[in-house]
Design an enzyme around this catalytic site. Sequence first.
Site, PDB file in Angstrom:
ATOM      1  N   GLY A 276     -33.006   9.959   1.253  1.00 48.54           N
ATOM      2  CA  GLY A 276     -32.537   8.775   0.763  1.00 48.54           C
ATOM      3  C   GLY A 276     -31.149   8.218   1.207  1.00 48.54           C
ATOM      4  O   GLY A 276     -30.480   8.876   1.785  1.00 48.54           O
ATOM      5  N   SER A 277     -30.860   7.037   0.652  1.00 48.82           N
ATOM      6  CA  SER A 277     -29.704   6.540   0.989  1.00 48.82           C
ATOM      7  C   SER A 277     -28.598   7.144  -0.063  1.00 48.82           C
ATOM      8  O   SER A 277     -27.204   6.793   0.222  1.00 48.82           O
ATOM      9  CB  SER A 277     -29.548   4.987   0.879  1.00 48.82           C
ATOM     10  OG  SER A 277     -29.983   4.658  -0.406  1.00 48.82           O
ATOM     11  N   CYS A 278     -29.000   7.908  -1.025  1.00 46.19           N
ATOM     12  CA  CYS A 278     -27.875   8.298  -1.918  1.00 46.19           C
ATOM     13  C   CYS A 278     -27.638   9.667  -2.088  1.00 46.19           C
ATOM     14  O   CYS A 278     -26.728  10.365  -1.873  1.00 46.19           O
ATOM     15  CB  CYS A 278     -28.300   7.632  -3.346  1.00 46.19           C
ATOM     16  SG  CYS A 278     -28.226   5.958  -3.352  1.00 46.19           S
ATOM     17  N   LEU A 279     -28.840  10.566  -2.280  1.00 50.90           N
ATOM     18  CA  LEU A 279     -28.593  11.807  -2.793  1.00 50.90           C
ATOM     19  C   LEU A 279     -27.562  12.750  -1.752  1.00 50.90           C
ATOM     20  O   LEU A 279     -27.023  13.345  -1.857  1.00 50.90           O
ATOM     21  CB  LEU A 279     -29.875  12.743  -3.215  1.00 50.90           C
ATOM     22  CG  LEU A 279     -30.436  12.269  -4.571  1.00 50.90           C
ATOM     23  CD1 LEU A 279     -31.463  13.222  -4.900  1.00 50.90           C
ATOM     24  CD2 LEU A 279     -29.267  11.719  -5.541  1.00 50.90           C
ATOM     25  N   ASP A 282     -24.064  11.131  -1.263  1.00 54.61           N
ATOM     26  CA  ASP A 282     -23.205  11.302  -2.257  1.00 54.61           C
ATOM     27  C   ASP A 282     -22.814  12.850  -2.405  1.00 54.61           C
ATOM     28  O   ASP A 282     -21.694  12.996  -2.654  1.00 54.61           O
ATOM     29  CB  ASP A 282     -23.672  10.742  -3.416  1.00 54.61           C
ATOM     30  CG  ASP A 282     -24.124   9.050  -3.220  1.00 54.61           C
ATOM     31  OD1 ASP A 282     -23.559   8.708  -2.506  1.00 54.61           O
ATOM     32  OD2 ASP A 282     -24.845   8.630  -4.042  1.00 54.61           O
TER      33      ASP A 282
END
Length: 444
Positions: A276-279, A282
């Site tokens: 995904g775009s986050c985990l 980040d």
Amino acid sequence: MKISIIGAGYVGLVSGICLADKGNQVVCVDVDRGKVDKINKGEAPIHEDGLGALLTKHVGKNFRASADLHEAVLQTELTMIAVGTPFDGRDIDLGYIRQASQDIGEALAEKPDYHVVVVKSTVVPGTTEGVVRETLERASGKSAGDDFGLGMNPEFLTEGVAIRDFMNPDRIVLGGIDERTLDALRAVYAGFESTPILETNPSTAELIKYTSNALLATMISFSNEIAGLAAKVGGIDTSEVMHAVHLSEYLSLDVDGHRKKAKITSFLNPGCGFGGSCLPKDTKALAAQGESLGAPMRLLEQVIEVNLGQPQKMLELLRQFLPDLEGKTVGVLGLAFKEGTDDMRESPAVPIVEALASCGARVVVFDPVAMPAAQPLLPDDTTYAEDLASVIGTADALLLVTRWDEFLELPSLMRELGREDVPLVDGRRFIDKHAIRNYSGIGL
Ligand code: UDX
Ligand code: UDX
């Protein structure tokens, strides 16, 4: 309030349309003119539940998209920055944040009135009061705190249900450099009285976002590490182990005589890895910041490392059924990084398909929504199936990567098609292991 949002990606667009639905006057700015035109026609540029309906309701009334950042800043009272913050391989890439800050600063130079700038993008702690503040001050010739307000307001949106999350938040975090900024942010979120609101400084707000995501990623890699051990020991199903762990009073509550699992337990399960775009970005960005500040984050580094190894685990399981993949047809079920979205960013499906292809397998993929988004990322000779049945009909083995509801029909469909011997490697432990004759899965 009159609000401009820079970046009409999934965060900017969802935040913008929801704030419009709460009665604000919103303009979403994007450099991508195609996206701007599409939004202004009321069409959703991404697959997100409820987005189309809200666009139809508000476009042309109190919501619009624009490619003109300058004008958008001048015509509004508060600007949110929601551009992407990718990981460049070493560190967080703040290029888009700098550019947006520069452009906003130049507009502020021409604006006599007080204005508030709020970072919504996920940025490493210190960015808002560092890079963003410096860039805005230099470009505008003005001073943060005196001439304009500066804040940080992280998003906690889960893709696929981002509208629901925005409208029914579990918490709202407002970081501001001063009371005046916080006052403006309080006004933006005036329609969310029943939600806990935490007020703090920008750097704390930034770290709250990373800590939340790092915790989820840690839960996943922790589960996968346990699964790796269990598989070596043999005779253990990690799903059973985790189910019992979930029932601890630390992770579940008695509600009306029933045990109700806390939502975090959905991250304490074995699987083919987070995406995904986050985990992914980040965790990498925070670990890189720790390294550069002399506070190395050993645990988080291993969380990332374990995750990188999960796609290969799928191939190891597959080899139990097909020791030589050369010339074999392998069906990959699901491409999106999770169900309910067409987002392919960092999806474990990509390294899985690549690894299969490099072993000489013919790869047939099927995803109900993510195939167009996946095409540029997958090897050229990948075959895109029209439906689930055609994959089952041709594959020598199946790998399940995404928890799409329609895959629950797999056991019955395999029987109907006379293909019940085809092996399944379940990367999400989604299908009942007793319902498939040749079943394997992560953690089994
Ligand atoms: C967001 C956040 O910004 C990111 O920090 C967070 O961690 C995850 O979600 P997202 O909305 O997914 O990112 O990004 P993306 O879909 O890439 O959208 C960003 C948009 O900003 C794009 O439409 C892009 O065209 C636009 N953009 C980018 C600008 O308008 N100007 C720029 O200078 C850069
Ligand atoms: C996440 C956070 O949940 C959200 O709060 C934050 O604001 C942004 O990041 P999102 O990336 O949309 O949201 O997806 P999420 O549902 O959390 O899933 C993240 C990844 O973890 C997916 O790839 C999913 O497949 C994976 N996952 C999830 C697992 O591998 N195992 C699990 O048990 C749960």
